[in-house]
Design a protein around this motif. Structure first.
Motif, PDB file in Angstrom:
ATOM      1  N   UNK A   1       1.889  -3.070 -11.865  1.00 20.84           N
ATOM      2  CA  UNK A   1       1.890  -1.970 -10.814  1.00 20.84           C
ATOM      3  C   UNK A   1       0.592  -2.191 -10.177  1.00 20.84           C
ATOM      4  N   UNK A   2       0.736  -2.048  -8.825  1.00 23.16           N
ATOM      5  CA  UNK A   2      -0.521  -1.916  -8.119  1.00 23.16           C
ATOM      6  C   UNK A   2      -0.849  -0.526  -7.342  1.00 23.16           C
ATOM      7  N   UNK A   3      -1.802   0.406  -7.631  1.00 24.77           N
ATOM      8  CA  UNK A   3      -2.176   1.600  -7.255  1.00 24.77           C
ATOM      9  C   UNK A   3      -2.910   1.489  -5.704  1.00 24.77           C
ATOM     10  N   UNK A   4      -2.702   2.414  -4.911  1.00 21.10           N
ATOM     11  CA  UNK A   4      -3.691   2.564  -3.915  1.00 21.10           C
ATOM     12  C   UNK A   4      -4.988   2.845  -4.202  1.00 21.10           C
ATOM     13  N   UNK A   5      -6.062   3.073  -3.540  1.00 18.45           N
ATOM     14  CA  UNK A   5      -7.258   3.355  -3.679  1.00 18.45           C
ATOM     15  C   UNK A   5      -7.308   4.816  -4.110  1.00 18.45           C
TER      16      UNK A   5
ATOM     17  N   UNK B   1      -4.066   1.479   2.447  1.00 19.50           N
ATOM     18  CA  UNK B   1      -4.910   0.412   2.112  1.00 19.50           C
ATOM     19  C   UNK B   1      -4.183  -0.405   1.128  1.00 19.50           C
ATOM     20  N   UNK B   2      -4.549  -1.899   1.155  1.00 19.62           N
ATOM     21  CA  UNK B   2      -3.949  -2.616   0.223  1.00 19.62           C
ATOM     22  C   UNK B   2      -5.052  -3.440  -0.292  1.00 19.62           C
ATOM     23  N   UNK B   3      -4.648  -3.963  -1.778  1.00 21.28           N
ATOM     24  CA  UNK B   3      -5.681  -4.906  -2.384  1.00 21.28           C
ATOM     25  C   UNK B   3      -4.656  -6.128  -2.939  1.00 21.28           C
ATOM     26  N   UNK B   4      -4.954  -7.300  -2.524  1.00 21.58           N
ATOM     27  CA  UNK B   4      -4.264  -8.426  -2.747  1.00 21.58           C
ATOM     28  C   UNK B   4      -5.111  -9.608  -2.806  1.00 21.58           C
TER      29      UNK B   4
END
Length: 723
Positions: A88-92, A277-280
């Motif tokens: 699960x990827x959370x936003x900033x 925003x996205x982190x990848x």
């Protein structure tokens, strides 16, 4: 998470990692990397220690605003991971970290939660939290926007000043009254401009000093509104170090990397359109690199600008891939080793600690001691009947000294089934010290092989050997008695036979009066019978001596020519009586063989006598006996006796050397003999380190070959004696 090597690698990882339990007690922290501890201003142990504490206890919300850290969002993310088993990827998120002095510091993080799934049960046992601290990027962006606002306000002020100057020019009459105001306004503008320059310098210094790549792009769209490229508006010096691309400002991504994958353009377009925003992490195959990217919107939506903070993680990805490969190979190899350990034909057990607790046991060990509960128990508690048999002392000694113990055919009394009495087994046993990576002796590896059957078989063989030895001794005693009996009978028989021969000869000489021709004929027959019987007795006696091994050999260098000449003289009357041709090819007078002269003479005489005995005139053609000799390689000499007699079939060649054997029983009636001559001759030849062989063709004749070692020197008339 077990194993000192893996934990050390995990704790030294460059990222912010933390591992929490998914089962009870849920969300208990079990591990954290050094980088995570540094970023959260915490430690593993002590007053600020987080290991063993729940995540919401270790990182509580600030008292002033319980919801400011977003921990409720974290709880929801963790619950989703545990329920679904997928990352699960959370936003900033905005968080607050409590400093050592009790104050709070605001941070911006991008968390990712990943499950650790048990392969056997399929349940999530742990959750790994990876956090990317984007506080610097957020602050950098905020500072950038602040500067842009100040710059805009400065421009507006400048425009206002220009309008004021125009108005003053028109309103010259009010100039004197407003000069002071203009000077003050100019000073204010100069102050603002100086502040703007200092802010821009500070921003530029910060922009240029971060080691991660950073750039701002402006999205480019086609006529249909689809993003097709983006142009670099700003880029820091680290951009080139991270990508290998120089001077990007003003150029487009596809201009610099023509084969750049479309996913990069579309990802940036989604951030520009949604503002999320996205982190990848993703690879750029066209560049041969992997990047860790944090992308966010820069400016207003209509600016269509996206900022990206990124780092080249190609080496790290390669290392992670290699590590994952090594872990898979290690797990596979461990499974193989466990399978080999379990199926090993020899019994194997691993015992740990001073109490020698069973840690690992293979199937062969269970077969040796019986199926019982062993694992996790001290050896002599699990195997009480083995107590007092000396094995504890051996284990203690190996653990104390670190020296291996090897024992052969050790007696072990063990009850192999429940309730049974201990039975004796014999084992080949090896105790090896188990050495840990730090050099500490942690236990013992016991390796054993059940050799009970071999020991019992060896004991049976030893018993049979003892019985065989007794039987051999009895047989030797019987042979000795037989030899003594034959010697006595030989003496007792030869004495009257010699007397018969002597008196017969005296009567034939007329000592006791005139003898008629008929009487002389009878006396001649008596003498021939006496000599034949004496020869038979001598052959039987010689064979008995050969059987008992009592024959003595006096070896010397015997000239071959002399031996053949003497043998020829002894058979000459028989050759003449049967009108046989005799041919001696001759040999070098200096040629000698290493032999016992008398026994060589006996062998030659037996072979020549047999040749004469079994060779007759056929179809008016006289028989022949031929003798030859020649040297052979490796210091051997061969003497051949060839006849033109009846010959012997191939399947009877070996039989003629057996005692008391005649190839054709009809020959027994036609010729005198016991069938011992050839048997004695071969045994005598072999006793002189030689051999006697046969080649024959029925109806053509036979060839007997004597092979003996060549003499040490040429014939000189001087003998040397040996046994």
């Amino acid at each position: 998470m077990d194993g000192p090597d893996f934990r050390s690698l995990f704790e030294a990882a460059p990222g912010l990692f933390m591992v929490m339990r998914a089962d009870a007690p849920r969300y208990t922290i079990v591990a954290a990397s050094d980088a995570h501890l540094a970023a959260t201003l915490s430690t593993r142990d002590g007053p600020r220690g987080i290991i063993g504490r729940g995540i919401f206890e270790a990182f509580p919300d600030p008292p002033s605003d319980p919801g400011a850290t977003g921990m409720n969002n974290v709880r929801a993310s963790l619950e989703r991971v545990i329920a679904s088993g997928v990352p699960d990827v959370m936003p900033v998120q905005q968080y607050a970290v409590r400093r050592a002095d009790g104050t709070w510091e605001e941070r911006h993080w991008s968390p990712v939660h990943s499950p650790v799934v048990d392969r056997m049960s399929g349940k999530v046992t742990h959750v790994i939290q990876r956090v990317d601290d984007v506080t610097a990027a957020i602050r950098l962006t905020s500072a950038h926007e602040t500067l842009r606002g100040e710059h805009a306000r400065s421009i507006q002020a400048r425009h206002a000043a220009e309008d004021a100057n125009a108005h003053l020019a028109v309103q010259g009459e009010a100039l004197s009254r407003t000069n002071r105001q203009l000077r003050e306004l100019a000073m204010h503008l100069e102050t603002q401009a100086e502040a703007l320059r200092r802010s821009e310098a500070k921003y530029r210094s910060l922009f240029d000093s971060i080691d991660q790549g950073f750039f701002v792009t402006e999205m480019l769209y086609d006529a249909g509104g689809r993003a097709v490229d983006y142009r670099y508006v700003e880029a820091n010096p680290a951009f080139t170090a991270q990508t290998g691309l120089a001077d990007p400002v003003g150029r487009t991504a596809r201009e610099m990397v023509p084969l750049l994958e479309d996913k990069w353009i579309q990802t940036a377009a989604r951030v520009a359109a949604t503002g999320q925003s996205i982190r990848f992490q993703s690879d750029a195959k066209a560049m041969g690199r992997w990047f860790d990217v944090f992308a966010f919107r820069a400016g207003a939506p209509e600016d269509r600008r996206v900022a990206m903070l990124f780092a080249d993680v190609t080496a790290r990805r390669a290392m992670e891939h290699e590590r994952e490969t090594l872990v898979r190979e290690l797990m596979l190899e461990r499974a193989r080793l466990e399978d080999v350990f379990r199926q090993a034909p020899a019994s194997l057990a691993v015992l740990r600690g001073a109490d020698h607790v069973f840690d690992l046991v293979n199937d062969a060990f269970y077969e040796l001691v019986g199926r019982r509960d062993l694992l996790g128990k001290p050896a002599f508690e699990a195997l009480p009947e083995v107590q007092g048999q000396g094995f504890r002392e051996l284990l203690d000694q190996v653990l104390a000294t670190g020296e291996r113990f090897v024992g052969r055919a050790l007696s072990l009394r063990v009850a192999r089934t429940a309730g049974a009495l201990p039975e004796e087994r014999f084992i080949d046993l090896t105790y090896l010290p188990l050495i840990e990576a730090d050099g500490r002796r942690a236990g013992i590896i016991a390796h054993g092989t059940d050799v009970t059957e071999q020991v019992l078989a060896r004991r049976e063989i030893e018993r049979l050997l003892e019985e065989s030895e007794r039987a051999r001794a009895e047989a030797e005693a019987a042979n000795q008695a037989k030899s003594e009996f034959l010697a006595m009978m030989s003496h007792e028989l030869r004495t009257p036979l010699n007397a018969i021969g002597g008196y017969t000869e005296l009567i034939g000489m007329g000592v006791h009066g005139p003898v008629t021709p008929e009487q002389l004929n009878a006396l001649d027959r008596i003498q021939r019978s006496q000599r034949a019987l004496l020869s038979l007795i001598n052959e039987v006696l010689n064979f008995a001596r050969l059987e008992t091994g009592t024959v003595q050999y006096a070896l010397t260098d015997v000239p071959v020519a002399e031996a053949m000449t003497e043998a020829e003289m002894l058979v000459a009357p028989q050759l003449q009586a049967k009108r046989l041709g005799y041919f001696w090819a001759g040999c070098d007078p200096a040629l000698t063989v290493r032999a016992d002269r008398e026994k060589l003479q006996q062998v030659l005489l037996n072979l020549l006598s047999n040749a004469v005995k079994f060779t007759d005139e056929r179809a008016g053609v006289a028989g022949r006996v031929e003798v030859s000799c020649e040297t052979q390689p490796a210091g051997r000499v061969q003497i051949r006796v060839r006849d033109s007699g009846l010959g012997i079939p191939r399947d009877k060649w070996e039989a003629v050397f057996e005692p008391f054997v005649q190839v054709d029983q009809r020959l027994t009636r036609a010729h005198e003999g016991t069938g011992l001559g050839l048997a004695i001759s071969r045994d005598l030849t072999r006793g002189m380190d030689g051999d006697l062989t046969l080649e024959s063709v029925p109806g053509v004749g036979s060839t007997f070959t004597i092979t003996l070692p060549a003499g040490c020197r040429a014939a000189s008339g001087v003998e040397d004696r040996g046994v």
